[in-house]
Write an enzyme that holds these catalytic residues in place. Structure first.
Site, PDB file in Angstrom:
ATOM      1  N   HIS A   1      12.188  31.227  14.193  1.00 59.84           N
ATOM      2  CA  HIS A   1      10.974  30.638  13.551  1.00 59.84           C
ATOM      3  C   HIS A   1      11.508  29.642  12.533  1.00 59.84           C
ATOM      4  CE1 HIS A   1       6.277  31.044  12.335  1.00 59.84           C
ATOM      5  NE2 HIS A   1       7.077  30.164  11.635  1.00 59.84           N
ATOM      6  N   HIS A   4      12.816  28.030   9.340  1.00 56.41           N
ATOM      7  CA  HIS A   4      12.734  27.986   7.919  1.00 56.41           C
ATOM      8  C   HIS A   4      13.652  27.349   7.465  1.00 56.41           C
ATOM      9  CE1 HIS A   4      15.438  31.013   9.962  1.00 56.41           C
ATOM     10  NE2 HIS A   4      16.116  30.953   8.869  1.00 56.41           N
TER      11      HIS A   4
HETATM   12  P1  AMP Z   1      18.703  32.361   9.369  1.00 52.89           P
HETATM   13  O1  AMP Z   1      19.944  33.194   9.467  1.00 52.89           O
HETATM   14  O2  AMP Z   1      18.825  31.273   8.917  1.00 52.89           O
HETATM   15  O3  AMP Z   1      17.858  32.455  10.673  1.00 52.89           O
HETATM   16  O4  AMP Z   1      18.201  33.374   8.282  1.00 52.89           O
HETATM   17  C1  AMP Z   1      17.004  34.161   8.688  1.00 52.89           C
HETATM   18  C2  AMP Z   1      17.115  34.737   7.156  1.00 52.89           C
HETATM   19  O5  AMP Z   1      15.593  35.663   7.021  1.00 52.89           O
HETATM   20  C3  AMP Z   1      18.099  35.744   6.877  1.00 52.89           C
HETATM   21  O6  AMP Z   1      18.708  35.184   5.501  1.00 52.89           O
HETATM   22  C4  AMP Z   1      17.384  37.088   6.521  1.00 52.89           C
HETATM   23  O7  AMP Z   1      17.756  37.857   5.422  1.00 52.89           O
HETATM   24  C5  AMP Z   1      15.997  36.791   6.322  1.00 52.89           C
HETATM   25  N1  AMP Z   1      15.002  37.807   6.732  1.00 52.89           N
HETATM   26  C6  AMP Z   1      14.793  38.430   7.850  1.00 52.89           C
HETATM   27  N2  AMP Z   1      13.732  39.366   7.849  1.00 52.89           N
HETATM   28  C7  AMP Z   1      13.123  39.145   6.703  1.00 52.89           C
HETATM   29  C8  AMP Z   1      11.913  39.651   6.247  1.00 52.89           C
HETATM   30  N3  AMP Z   1      11.331  40.545   6.714  1.00 52.89           N
HETATM   31  N4  AMP Z   1      11.543  39.017   4.907  1.00 52.89           N
HETATM   32  C9  AMP Z   1      12.282  38.278   4.445  1.00 52.89           C
HETATM   33  N5  AMP Z   1      13.357  37.477   4.757  1.00 52.89           N
HETATM   34  C10 AMP Z   1      13.781  38.028   5.906  1.00 52.89           C
HETATM   35 ZN    ZN Z   2       7.236  32.511  14.733  1.00 52.59          ZN
END
Ligand code: AMP
Ligand code: ZN
Length: 104
Positions: free
Chosen positions: A93, A95
């Protein structure tokens, strides 16, 4: 609904929202890689930034990045979109990572 960020947008996990606008929300990364590590996430699901084409959503996303950067950093920060599994994306998703300060 099995998308973790869609669930956060829907308020399912009680995640603290640091800032928000009509198009996007911001919350702290659960596994911070810098002193400040905030995720800025469009409310509407798309898999990567490359798939996010609607101008209004892009403007809203980047407006929130600017707000978060000005509120939670000293004005110096890195902005990262991991796009695709090979490039480190783990949550599909869109971000933006807003990173600032020494690694913790
Ligand atoms: P990416 O590797 O760019 O897809 O980053 C995904 C990020 O989402 C990682 O840095 C995770 O630590 C973070 N993440 C996953 N689950 C959660 C959550 N429930 N709340 C906050 N951050 C999250
Ligand atoms: Zn989503």
């Amino acid at each position: 609904m099995d998308c973790i960020f869609c669930n956060i947008v829907a308020g399912k996990f009680g995640t603290e929202i640091l800032a928000q606008n009509e198009q996007a929300i911001a919350f702290r990364d659960i596994n911070p890689l810098a002193k400040v590590h905030i995720l800025v996430v469009p409310r509407k699901h798309s898999s990567t930034i490359a798939a996010l084409t609607e101008e209004k959503e892009l403007v809203g996303l980047f407006a929130l990045v600017r707000e978060v950067a000005s509120k939670f950093t000293d004005g110096q920060f890195r902005l990262q979109f991991n796009s695709g599994e090979k490039e480190g994306q783990t949550v599909f998703h869109t971000h933006a990572h807003v990173l600032s300060g020494r690694a913790v």
